[in-house]
Write an enzyme that holds these catalytic residues in place. Structure first.
Site, PDB file in Angstrom:
ATOM      1  N   ARG A  55      28.397  42.592  46.891  1.00 10.80           N
ATOM      2  CA  ARG A  55      29.266  43.138  45.890  1.00 10.80           C
ATOM      3  C   ARG A  55      28.776  43.542  44.544  1.00 10.80           C
ATOM      4  NH1 ARG A  55      34.923  40.187  47.226  1.00 10.80           N
ATOM      5  NH2 ARG A  55      35.162  40.531  44.715  1.00 10.80           N
ATOM      6  N   ARG A  78      35.327  37.044  35.667  1.00  8.48           N
ATOM      7  CA  ARG A  78      36.417  36.713  36.703  1.00  8.48           C
ATOM      8  C   ARG A  78      36.926  35.365  36.268  1.00  8.48           C
ATOM      9  NH1 ARG A  78      32.880  38.237  41.546  1.00  8.48           N
ATOM     10  NH2 ARG A  78      34.833  37.801  42.869  1.00  8.48           N
TER      11      ARG A  78
HETATM   12  P1  ADP Z   1      37.640  37.538  45.262  1.00  6.24           P
HETATM   13  O1  ADP Z   1      38.142  37.394  46.357  1.00  6.24           O
HETATM   14  O2  ADP Z   1      36.126  37.460  44.779  1.00  6.24           O
HETATM   15  O3  ADP Z   1      38.672  37.078  44.087  1.00  6.24           O
HETATM   16  P2  ADP Z   1      38.879  40.138  45.319  1.00  6.24           P
HETATM   17  O4  ADP Z   1      38.302  41.043  46.621  1.00  6.24           O
HETATM   18  O5  ADP Z   1      40.095  39.531  45.701  1.00  6.24           O
HETATM   19  O6  ADP Z   1      37.842  39.308  44.623  1.00  6.24           O
HETATM   20  O7  ADP Z   1      39.222  41.248  44.352  1.00  6.24           O
HETATM   21  C1  ADP Z   1      38.194  42.107  43.569  1.00  6.24           C
HETATM   22  C2  ADP Z   1      38.697  42.605  42.388  1.00  6.24           C
HETATM   23  O8  ADP Z   1      39.564  43.604  42.700  1.00  6.24           O
HETATM   24  C3  ADP Z   1      39.203  41.673  41.414  1.00  6.24           C
HETATM   25  O9  ADP Z   1      38.321  41.009  40.487  1.00  6.24           O
HETATM   26  C4  ADP Z   1      40.282  42.426  40.506  1.00  6.24           C
HETATM   27  O10 ADP Z   1      39.461  43.316  39.581  1.00  6.24           O
HETATM   28  C5  ADP Z   1      40.553  43.310  41.593  1.00  6.24           C
HETATM   29  N1  ADP Z   1      41.732  43.015  42.352  1.00  6.24           N
HETATM   30  C6  ADP Z   1      42.070  42.535  43.479  1.00  6.24           C
HETATM   31  N2  ADP Z   1      43.510  42.091  43.878  1.00  6.24           N
HETATM   32  C7  ADP Z   1      44.104  42.238  42.500  1.00  6.24           C
HETATM   33  C8  ADP Z   1      45.131  42.247  42.187  1.00  6.24           C
HETATM   34  N3  ADP Z   1      46.351  41.808  42.917  1.00  6.24           N
HETATM   35  N4  ADP Z   1      45.496  42.675  40.706  1.00  6.24           N
HETATM   36  C9  ADP Z   1      44.696  43.246  40.014  1.00  6.24           C
HETATM   37  N5  ADP Z   1      43.339  43.232  40.352  1.00  6.24           N
HETATM   38  C10 ADP Z   1      42.938  42.895  41.516  1.00  6.24           C
END
Ligand code: ADP
Ligand code: ADP
Ligand code: ZN
Length: 213
Positions: free
Chosen positions: A159, A170
């Protein structure tokens, strides 16, 4: 069953969600996966989301809540779902509660998976993704053939946001905007806590056992 998976990036939400979804026969809904699919297809949503995701920030609440709302209208969500990575802010949680209430339902449990920052950085740095939703790790959870998904045979990818500077941002975003949800759901009596540093199968078992109670 209507479940939420909560936890910092890299805690193992996605990994657990895939197995729980199979065991409990309810769909796995990952807002991150939805955004990444849109980025890949170059949709307007993808173009908007990319700028936030690449800088380690959250996609705006209104946009995120809308996509969850329309996904929940799908037939397969009628008997439940596992929300992976949503809600991530207090306003999202409040709007989600309201949305469920309008459908005369509510969340049954919030699975909070924890891991400290040093573990997280190592995990995200070695993470490998498949387009089918499976997640691997070069050391902790390697595929049978390097770079290839065990289940669907596709090529694994890294990613864009799994690089050190973005990971730090993050983690900051998690601390400031998402961690207040721990308290929010604790006060509602919905929170179940799990140590995300145990082996994957051990955590899965602990989650399934505690859901039976
Ligand atoms: P991880 O599992 O590594 O935390 P995700 O795949 O859940 O990553 O999310 C990747 C990115 O997508 C987040 O860093 C954010 O920018 C965006 N994102 C995901 N879910 C949300 C949410 N519920 N609200 C806002 N942004 C989101
Ligand atoms: P999240 O969805 O919370 O961001 P992931 O499920 O994508 O987290 O896991 C992050 C990385 O850590 C992946 O490379 C995954 O293979 C690995 N991982 C997940 N759970 C464990 C665990 N219990 N022990 C060791 N590594 C794990
Ligand atoms: Zn795959």
């Amino acid at each position: 069953m209507r479940l939420i998976l909560l936890g910092p990036p890299g805690a193992g939400k996605g990994t657990q969600a895939v197995v729980l979804s199979e065991e409990l026969k309810i769909p796995h809904i990952s807002t991150g996966d939805i955004f990444r699919a849109n980025i890949k297809e170059g949709t307007p949503l993808g173009i908007l989301a990319k700028s936030y995701i690449d800088s380690g920030k959250l996609v705006p609440d209104d946009v995120t809540v809308d996509i969850v709302g329309s996904r929940l209208n799908d037939e397969d969500c009628r008997n439940g779902f596992i929300m992976d990575g949503f809600p991530r802010t207090i306003p999202q949680a409040q709007l989600f509660d309201k949305m469920l209430k309008e459908c005369h339902t509510s969340v049954d449990a919030v699975i909070n998976i924890t891991a400290d920052d040093s573990v997280i950085v190592r995990r995200l740095s070695g993470r490998r993704m498949c387009q089918c939703g499976r997640t691997y790790h070069v050391e902790n959870n390697p595929p049978k053939i390097e770079g290839i998904c065990d289940v669907c045979g596709s090529k694994l990818y890294i990613r864009d946001d799994d690089k050190e500077e973005t990971i730090k941002e993050r983690l900051r975003t998690y601390r400031e905007q998402t961690s207040p949800l721990v308290d929010y759901y604790m006060k509602k009596g919905l929170l179940l806590n799990f140590d995300g540093t145990k082996p994957i199968e051990v955590t899965t078992r602990e989650i399934l056992d505690s859901l039976k109670k």
